[in-house]
Design a protein around this motif. Structure first.
Motif, PDB file in Angstrom:
ATOM      1  N   ARG A 154       0.693  -0.975   0.044  1.00 51.40           N
ATOM      2  CA  ARG A 154      -0.042   0.155  -0.005  1.00 51.40           C
ATOM      3  C   ARG A 154       0.898   1.130   0.052  1.00 51.40           C
ATOM      4  N   ASP A 155       2.076   1.250   0.568  1.00 53.78           N
ATOM      5  CA  ASP A 155       2.730   2.296   0.737  1.00 53.78           C
ATOM      6  C   ASP A 155       3.583   2.676  -0.379  1.00 53.78           C
ATOM      7  N   ASN A 156       4.081   1.716  -1.176  1.00 53.53           N
ATOM      8  CA  ASN A 156       4.922   1.929  -2.375  1.00 53.53           C
ATOM      9  C   ASN A 156       4.128   1.593  -3.569  1.00 53.53           C
ATOM     10  N   LYS A 157       3.780   2.882  -4.209  1.00 51.10           N
ATOM     11  CA  LYS A 157       2.816   3.079  -5.228  1.00 51.10           C
ATOM     12  C   LYS A 157       3.534   4.051  -6.493  1.00 51.10           C
ATOM     13  N   TYR A 158       4.900   3.802  -6.619  1.00 50.38           N
ATOM     14  CA  TYR A 158       5.722   4.385  -7.546  1.00 50.38           C
ATOM     15  C   TYR A 158       5.354   3.830  -8.781  1.00 50.38           C
ATOM     16  N   PRO A 159       5.878   4.404  -9.836  1.00 48.44           N
ATOM     17  CA  PRO A 159       5.661   4.154 -11.343  1.00 48.44           C
ATOM     18  C   PRO A 159       6.226   2.794 -11.494  1.00 48.44           C
ATOM     19  N   GLY A 160       5.739   1.683 -12.048  1.00 46.61           N
ATOM     20  CA  GLY A 160       6.396   0.615 -12.475  1.00 46.61           C
ATOM     21  C   GLY A 160       6.536  -0.666 -11.176  1.00 46.61           C
ATOM     22  N   CYS A 161       5.825  -0.052  -9.972  1.00 46.00           N
ATOM     23  CA  CYS A 161       6.191  -1.025  -8.918  1.00 46.00           C
ATOM     24  C   CYS A 161       5.779  -2.306  -9.037  1.00 46.00           C
ATOM     25  N   CYS A 162       6.392  -3.214  -8.949  1.00 45.47           N
ATOM     26  CA  CYS A 162       6.107  -4.738  -8.956  1.00 45.47           C
ATOM     27  C   CYS A 162       6.867  -5.662  -8.168  1.00 45.47           C
ATOM     28  N   CYS A 163       6.862  -6.989  -7.961  1.00 43.63           N
ATOM     29  CA  CYS A 163       7.487  -8.069  -7.217  1.00 43.63           C
ATOM     30  C   CYS A 163       8.300  -8.568  -8.114  1.00 43.63           C
ATOM     31  N   ASP A 164       9.704  -9.109  -7.519  1.00 44.59           N
ATOM     32  CA  ASP A 164      10.515  -9.890  -8.031  1.00 44.59           C
ATOM     33  C   ASP A 164      10.341 -11.492  -7.893  1.00 44.59           C
ATOM     34  N   VAL A 165       9.006 -11.790  -7.249  1.00 49.59           N
ATOM     35  CA  VAL A 165       8.760 -13.167  -7.284  1.00 49.59           C
ATOM     36  C   VAL A 165       7.283 -13.454  -8.037  1.00 49.59           C
ATOM     37  N   TRP A 166       7.579 -14.682  -8.582  1.00 52.64           N
ATOM     38  CA  TRP A 166       6.413 -14.853  -9.344  1.00 52.64           C
ATOM     39  C   TRP A 166       4.891 -15.098  -8.672  1.00 52.64           C
ATOM     40  N   SER A 167       4.141 -14.433  -9.285  1.00 50.95           N
ATOM     41  CA  SER A 167       2.900 -14.119  -8.864  1.00 50.95           C
ATOM     42  C   SER A 167       2.239 -15.345  -7.988  1.00 50.95           C
ATOM     43  N   HIS A 168       2.546 -16.748  -8.464  1.00 50.52           N
ATOM     44  CA  HIS A 168       1.930 -17.765  -8.170  1.00 50.52           C
ATOM     45  C   HIS A 168       2.499 -18.187  -6.653  1.00 50.52           C
ATOM     46  N   LEU A 169       3.524 -17.775  -6.662  1.00 49.99           N
ATOM     47  CA  LEU A 169       4.444 -18.061  -5.425  1.00 49.99           C
ATOM     48  C   LEU A 169       4.409 -16.909  -4.485  1.00 49.99           C
ATOM     49  N   TYR A 170       3.986 -15.773  -4.814  1.00 52.20           N
ATOM     50  CA  TYR A 170       3.864 -14.607  -3.870  1.00 52.20           C
ATOM     51  C   TYR A 170       2.474 -14.229  -3.542  1.00 52.20           C
ATOM     52  N   SER A 171       1.811 -15.427  -2.833  1.00 54.44           N
ATOM     53  CA  SER A 171       0.410 -15.349  -2.080  1.00 54.44           C
ATOM     54  C   SER A 171       0.675 -16.682  -1.151  1.00 54.44           C
ATOM     55  N   TYR A 172      -0.520 -16.247  -0.336  1.00 52.65           N
ATOM     56  CA  TYR A 172      -0.595 -17.310   0.830  1.00 52.65           C
ATOM     57  C   TYR A 172      -0.841 -18.644   0.296  1.00 52.65           C
TER      58      TYR A 172
END
Length: 571
Positions: free
Chosen positions: A61-79
């Protein structure tokens, strides 16, 4: 009205506004996970989540800068217990991650437990009452009319503030004198129009590598101030088509298998970031060099400036396909000189002043100051600051000496350089909830129980971890990073082994490692172990085995069909 439910299944209400069984500081991934486990594992609803912002999501929620994304695959970056079939890309963007987290909070009805715009200023353990006294300041203007500050008492305190929550401004002379626009990447001002502006960005880590390719399309000119180059490897991101999303939705085994494959790959990546002599590390270094030369052909001048001189893994590895190409643009300049100072108009580098409209500080967070700026005071008035004067230490990164009935997630030496942090957080939440269970049971029985790790056990555990880390790429003297302290070089952030190693370590509570007193303490004596278990997500069956099994099943089915056909003909 609370109704007829028994404590602690009854939710905290108006009359007990200043008391709760458990207080969780932080409404991000860690705090939400702990809350869900409280509800499901401990049948506890008598808890409060204190969140200083106006919504859940934490760093996403804090990081909303342009291009903000995760360096881990989406299917692994979840509960693991709340996997998402509808990710639209292989690597998730900030907005999609936040939508996912908001959806989880809604599904598990977590909003009823959260007090937003509530800042924790201090927390103090009371040895007499065996409770935590949490000092809360209400930031919301209307809510503060009911009371701007209060003390919230609890039997157990959980810190879920994480490591990436306090923006770190660069220590540069004159930064406060700049008359143009100054913003930190974690406090992005979307109302500011970038078009036609002359911009400088200080920092070239993972955040900057995400921002730069986005803003370079709009700004008139961009200067990238690089102190130390980074290893950059291909990202290979792509959209996930609807037919695949449907398959993940209706064939959950396929989704689970994909997640297991991702975890296996990331666990193998551990060798690359931990041991530079490992073949995987050498392969990645070669891949990074090839990647740079392919994206910046015929630019050996840039190769020299962008090629790291330290081992891969010492700093966070950048995963990007669009960062390096920006250096070939006419409106981009790479500056590797040392910044002398900042003036009213711009930045002075090696004696030369350059004027700017905007300066972006992509300089990260105050990572080694765990729980900063909250003042924590434990048993016998001992402060956390005094306990951690040489750097953060905790047993398994979770429990801290002199802090009874306390647990933290994403604490000292639990950060990863190779895998999804959510895998660590889930293990920590299960462990903390097992501790909480005993405290709750004691109160149900009319008594009180206090739990804190033995000081010697914390010491020996951390000595062991530090010995391992000293042999790792994280300790390469050729680079500085947010993984370690600047004063003594102690690596306080990173875990020294694999995720599976950590999960197995937290699958039991050995009560011999804890000082336990009060109601029920006699049961938790030396030799007693609480079995927690763990979520097993890595592949247990190889594709070869699955293929042979499928062939065997098909052959057996064909044989049955053949015999049935023979019997039918005989009739």
């Amino acid at each position: 009205m609370a109704g007829s439910e028994a404590w602690p299944t009854v939710p905290q209400g108006n009359r007990d506004h200043t008391e709760a069984a458990v207080v969780i500081i932080g409404g991000g991934i860690s705090g939400m996970c702990t809350a869900i486990d409280l509800i499901q594992r401990n049948k506890c609803k008598n808890f409060v989540i204190l969140e200083r912002s106006g919504g859940v999501g934490g760093t996403w929620r804090d990081n909303k800068y342009p291009g903000c994304c995760c360096d881990v695959w989406s299917h692994l970056y979840s509960y693991s217990f709340e996997q998402n079939s509808d990710w639209t890309r292989e690597y998730p963007g900030q907005e999609e991650i936040l939508r996912y987290l908001v959806g989880v909070a809604q599904k598990y009805e977590l909003y009823r437990y959260v007090r937003f715009n509530s800042t924790v200023e201090s927390a103090k353990w009371d040895d007499a009452t065996k409770k935590w006294h949490v000092d809360v300041r209400v930031e919301g203007s209307k809510d503060s009319e009911f009371g701007s500050q209060y003390i919230l008492k609890s039997d157990f305190l959980v810190s879920a503030v994480g490591q990436l929550n306090q923006p770190k401004a660069p220590s540069i002379e004159g930064i406060e004198t700049f008359k143009g626009k100054l913003m930190h990447s974690a406090r992005w001002d979307w109302s500011y129009d970038l078009r036609g502006k002359k911009v400088a960005i200080i920092g070239n880590g993972a955040t900057a590598a995400q921002i730069i390719p986005e803003i370079v399309k709009e700004v008139d000119h961009l200067t990238i101030h690089q102190r130390t180059p980074n290893w950059v490897i291909p990202r290979l991101d792509e959209p996930i088509p609807e037919w695949k999303r449907s398959m993940y939705r209706y064939l959950p085994y396929v989704r689970h298998r994909k997640r297991a494959d991702m975890m296996d790959f990331r666990e193998a990546f551990y060798n690359a970031v931990f041991d530079n002599n490992h073949p995987v590390a050498q392969f990645l270094e070669g891949q990074a060099k090839d990647h740079m030369r392919a994206q910046l052909p015929d630019r050996p001048d840039l190769w020299e400036k962008l090629q790291p001189k330290y081992k891969i893994g010492c700093k966070r590895v950048i995963i990007s396909d669009d960062y390096l190409p920006v250096f070939s643009r006419d409106n981009v300049r790479l500056e590797t000189g040392r910044i002398d100072r900042i003036t009213e108009k711009g930045i002075v580098t090696d004696g030369h002043e350059e004027e700017y409209d905007l300066i972006i500080c992509a300089t990260g967070f105050k990572t080694v100051e765990f729980m900063h700026p909250i003042e924590i005071t434990g048993s016998a008035g001992r402060t956390l600051q005094s306990v951690w004067k040489e750097g953060g230490e905790a047993l398994y990164g979770i429990t801290v000496e002199s802090l009874p009935n306390f647990g933290m997630l994403y604490g000292p030496n639990t950060n990863l350089g190779h895998n999804s942090i959510i895998l660590m957080i889930e293990a920590q939440s299960r462990y903390i909830n097992a501790l909480i269970k005993e405290v709750l049971q004691a109160r149900r029985d009319g008594g009180q129980l206090t739990i804190k790790p033995k000081e010697q056990r914390v010491k020996t555990y951390n000595e062991e971890i530090q010995r391992e880390l000293q042999q790792s790429s994280f300790n390469d003297p050729g680079c500085g990073s947010w993984y370690k302290r600047e004063d003594n070089g102690k690596i306080t952030q990173n875990w020294s082994r694999t995720v599976v190693d950590y999960q197995k370590m937290l699958s039991n509570i050995d009560w011999n490692e804890y000082e336990v007193s009060g109601a029920g303490a006699d049961r938790l004596q030396e030799g007693y172990v609480t079995k927690i278990g763990r979520v097993v997500e890595e592949s247990l069956v190889s594709y070869q085995t699955m293929g042979l099994t499928a062939l065997g099943i098909a052959a057996a089915g064909a044989a049955v069909a053949l015999r049935s056909g023979v019997r039918l003909r005989l009739r």
